[in-house]
Design an enzyme around this catalytic site. Structure first.
Site, PDB file in Angstrom:
ATOM      1  N   LYS A  40     -38.442   6.271   6.277  1.00 58.02           N
ATOM      2  CA  LYS A  40     -37.184   6.101   5.582  1.00 58.02           C
ATOM      3  C   LYS A  40     -36.916   7.285   4.649  1.00 58.02           C
ATOM      4  O   LYS A  40     -35.833   7.432   4.105  1.00 58.02           O
ATOM      5  CB  LYS A  40     -37.206   4.809   4.730  1.00 58.02           C
ATOM      6  CG  LYS A  40     -37.708   3.600   5.470  1.00 58.02           C
ATOM      7  CD  LYS A  40     -37.699   2.368   4.504  1.00 58.02           C
ATOM      8  CE  LYS A  40     -38.244   1.155   5.203  1.00 58.02           C
ATOM      9  NZ  LYS A  40     -39.710   1.049   5.034  1.00 58.02           N
ATOM     10  N   GLY A  41     -37.936   8.104   4.463  1.00 58.05           N
ATOM     11  CA  GLY A  41     -37.874   9.162   3.437  1.00 58.05           C
ATOM     12  C   GLY A  41     -36.755  10.170   3.585  1.00 58.05           C
ATOM     13  O   GLY A  41     -36.308  10.744   2.591  1.00 58.05           O
ATOM     14  N   GLU A  95     -37.087  15.866   7.991  1.00 56.38           N
ATOM     15  CA  GLU A  95     -38.219  15.259   7.301  1.00 56.38           C
ATOM     16  C   GLU A  95     -38.031  15.386   5.783  1.00 56.38           C
ATOM     17  O   GLU A  95     -37.334  16.296   5.312  1.00 56.38           O
ATOM     18  CB  GLU A  95     -39.509  15.969   7.768  1.00 56.38           C
ATOM     19  CG  GLU A  95     -40.793  15.567   7.099  1.00 56.38           C
ATOM     20  CD  GLU A  95     -41.190  14.104   7.260  1.00 56.38           C
ATOM     21  OE1 GLU A  95     -40.360  13.221   6.931  1.00 56.38           O
ATOM     22  OE2 GLU A  95     -42.340  13.839   7.662  1.00 56.38           O
ATOM     23  N   ASP A  96     -38.654  14.484   5.037  1.00 56.08           N
ATOM     24  CA  ASP A  96     -38.546  14.589   3.573  1.00 56.08           C
ATOM     25  C   ASP A  96     -39.522  15.611   3.002  1.00 56.08           C
ATOM     26  O   ASP A  96     -39.173  16.433   2.174  1.00 56.08           O
ATOM     27  CB  ASP A  96     -38.724  13.210   2.895  1.00 56.08           C
ATOM     28  CG  ASP A  96     -40.002  12.483   3.284  1.00 56.08           C
ATOM     29  OD1 ASP A  96     -40.774  12.993   4.127  1.00 56.08           O
ATOM     30  OD2 ASP A  96     -40.240  11.382   2.741  1.00 56.08           O
ATOM     31  N   LYS A 127     -45.307  21.120   0.923  1.00 57.37           N
ATOM     32  CA  LYS A 127     -46.483  21.242   0.041  1.00 57.37           C
ATOM     33  C   LYS A 127     -47.573  21.974   0.819  1.00 57.37           C
ATOM     34  O   LYS A 127     -48.513  21.355   1.314  1.00 57.37           O
ATOM     35  CB  LYS A 127     -46.999  19.829  -0.279  1.00 57.37           C
ATOM     36  CG  LYS A 127     -46.731  19.326  -1.681  1.00 57.37           C
ATOM     37  CD  LYS A 127     -47.595  18.102  -1.950  1.00 57.37           C
ATOM     38  CE  LYS A 127     -46.781  16.860  -2.154  1.00 57.37           C
ATOM     39  NZ  LYS A 127     -47.603  15.646  -2.390  1.00 57.37           N
ATOM     40  N   PHE A 148     -47.456  14.626  -6.686  1.00 58.56           N
ATOM     41  CA  PHE A 148     -46.880  13.498  -5.960  1.00 58.56           C
ATOM     42  C   PHE A 148     -45.466  13.265  -6.482  1.00 58.56           C
ATOM     43  O   PHE A 148     -45.273  12.980  -7.663  1.00 58.56           O
ATOM     44  CB  PHE A 148     -47.730  12.236  -6.100  1.00 58.56           C
ATOM     45  CG  PHE A 148     -47.278  11.168  -5.161  1.00 58.56           C
ATOM     46  CD1 PHE A 148     -47.661  11.196  -3.824  1.00 58.56           C
ATOM     47  CD2 PHE A 148     -46.418  10.162  -5.587  1.00 58.56           C
ATOM     48  CE1 PHE A 148     -47.211  10.227  -2.936  1.00 58.56           C
ATOM     49  CE2 PHE A 148     -45.960   9.190  -4.696  1.00 58.56           C
ATOM     50  CZ  PHE A 148     -46.359   9.225  -3.374  1.00 58.56           C
ATOM     51  N   VAL A 149     -44.486  13.423  -5.615  1.00 62.32           N
ATOM     52  CA  VAL A 149     -43.092  13.358  -6.035  1.00 62.32           C
ATOM     53  C   VAL A 149     -42.388  12.129  -5.469  1.00 62.32           C
ATOM     54  O   VAL A 149     -42.790  11.598  -4.429  1.00 62.32           O
ATOM     55  CB  VAL A 149     -42.326  14.639  -5.628  1.00 62.32           C
ATOM     56  CG1 VAL A 149     -42.815  15.830  -6.429  1.00 62.32           C
ATOM     57  CG2 VAL A 149     -42.442  14.912  -4.129  1.00 62.32           C
ATOM     58  N   ASP A 155     -40.739   7.988  -1.650  1.00 62.91           N
ATOM     59  CA  ASP A 155     -41.138   6.754  -2.323  1.00 62.91           C
ATOM     60  C   ASP A 155     -42.545   6.822  -2.907  1.00 62.91           C
ATOM     61  O   ASP A 155     -43.363   7.649  -2.516  1.00 62.91           O
ATOM     62  CB  ASP A 155     -41.111   5.601  -1.327  1.00 62.91           C
ATOM     63  CG  ASP A 155     -42.217   5.729  -0.280  1.00 62.91           C
ATOM     64  OD1 ASP A 155     -42.265   6.761   0.409  1.00 62.91           O
ATOM     65  OD2 ASP A 155     -43.056   4.809  -0.169  1.00 62.91           O
ATOM     66  N   ARG A 161     -36.941   5.393  -4.212  1.00 63.25           N
ATOM     67  CA  ARG A 161     -36.282   6.269  -3.245  1.00 63.25           C
ATOM     68  C   ARG A 161     -34.884   6.682  -3.695  1.00 63.25           C
ATOM     69  O   ARG A 161     -34.386   7.742  -3.334  1.00 63.25           O
ATOM     70  CB  ARG A 161     -36.150   5.565  -1.891  1.00 63.25           C
ATOM     71  CG  ARG A 161     -37.454   5.360  -1.153  1.00 63.25           C
ATOM     72  CD  ARG A 161     -37.146   4.946   0.282  1.00 63.25           C
ATOM     73  NE  ARG A 161     -38.270   4.324   0.937  1.00 63.25           N
ATOM     74  CZ  ARG A 161     -39.244   4.983   1.569  1.00 63.25           C
ATOM     75  NH1 ARG A 161     -39.225   6.295   1.619  1.00 63.25           N
ATOM     76  NH2 ARG A 161     -40.223   4.339   2.151  1.00 63.25           N
TER      77      ARG A 161
END
Ligand code: IMP
Ligand code: MG
Length: 171
Positions: A40-41, A95-96, A127, A148-149, A155, A161
């Site tokens: 879902k990102g 992609e996120d 990353k 970690f974002v 999420d 989100r």
């Protein structure tokens, strides 16, 4: 709602989306495109980027999981497949974030078997310091350090989100 530090603001994202859209339009000229949104990102990124693109864009959705409670298991599971053929289409996978690279490696291999005319990867975030497989996105919004974002689709255990920026918790 927790308190987050802003890593990338909505304004910065919008400006970068304009640039990415321009780059994609220059490279594909008038060709029709097929965006495959990784659920879902990348829903926010897919929508906002495609609104800036003048080419005709079709959409497909695919869902994979690799993280269990943010602990990378290293295994990729296909939860939901695309519902139409991508044979002969100019596919861009949206992609996120590319982290270890496992998700993108898996999807590239999986989708290339379905015979697209071309296949590229477009990721909002990258990353590179966390990579375990040799894979790079063709289009990258922002390269970030190992934090970690959350937000803008990303999420923390399904939460946060809907933040309109990319944020992080200061450790
Ligand atoms: P990879 O397979 O290790 O490249 O991981 C890709 C997936 O892990 C992404 O699609 C995200 O869902 C998740 N992920 C990796 N890093 C982060 C992060 O910093 N915040 C939220 N999700 C992340
Ligand atoms: Mg995720």
């Amino acid at each position: 709602m927790k308190e987050f530090k802003v890593l990338i603001s909505e304004e910065q994202i919008n400006q970068r989306l304009d640039e990415l859209a321009k780059q994609i339009m220059e490279e594909y000229k008038e060709k029709d495109l097929m965006f495959i949104c990784i659920l879902k990102g990348s829903i926010f990124f897919t929508v906002e980027l495609s609104k800036r693109i003048k080419n005709n864009v079709q959409f497909e959705f695919i869902e994979v999981s690799s993280y269990e409670n943010n602990e990378n298991t290293g295994k990729i599971k296909l939860n939901k497949d695309i519902s139409r053929s991508i044979d002969g289409k100019n596919v861009i996978v949206i992609e996120d974030i590319v982290d270890t690279g496992r998700t993108i490696s898996f999807l590239k291999e999986y989708l290339l078997e379905k015979n697209p005319a071309s296949l590229k990867i477009c990721s909002l975030l990258d990353k590179p310091s966390r990579r375990v497989t040799e894979v790079e996105a063709d289009y990258v919004g922002f390269t970030i350090e190992d934090k970690f974002v959350v937000g803008y689709g990303l999420d923390d255990n399904q939460d946060y989100r809907n933040l309109n920026y990319v944020g992080y918790i200061e450790m």
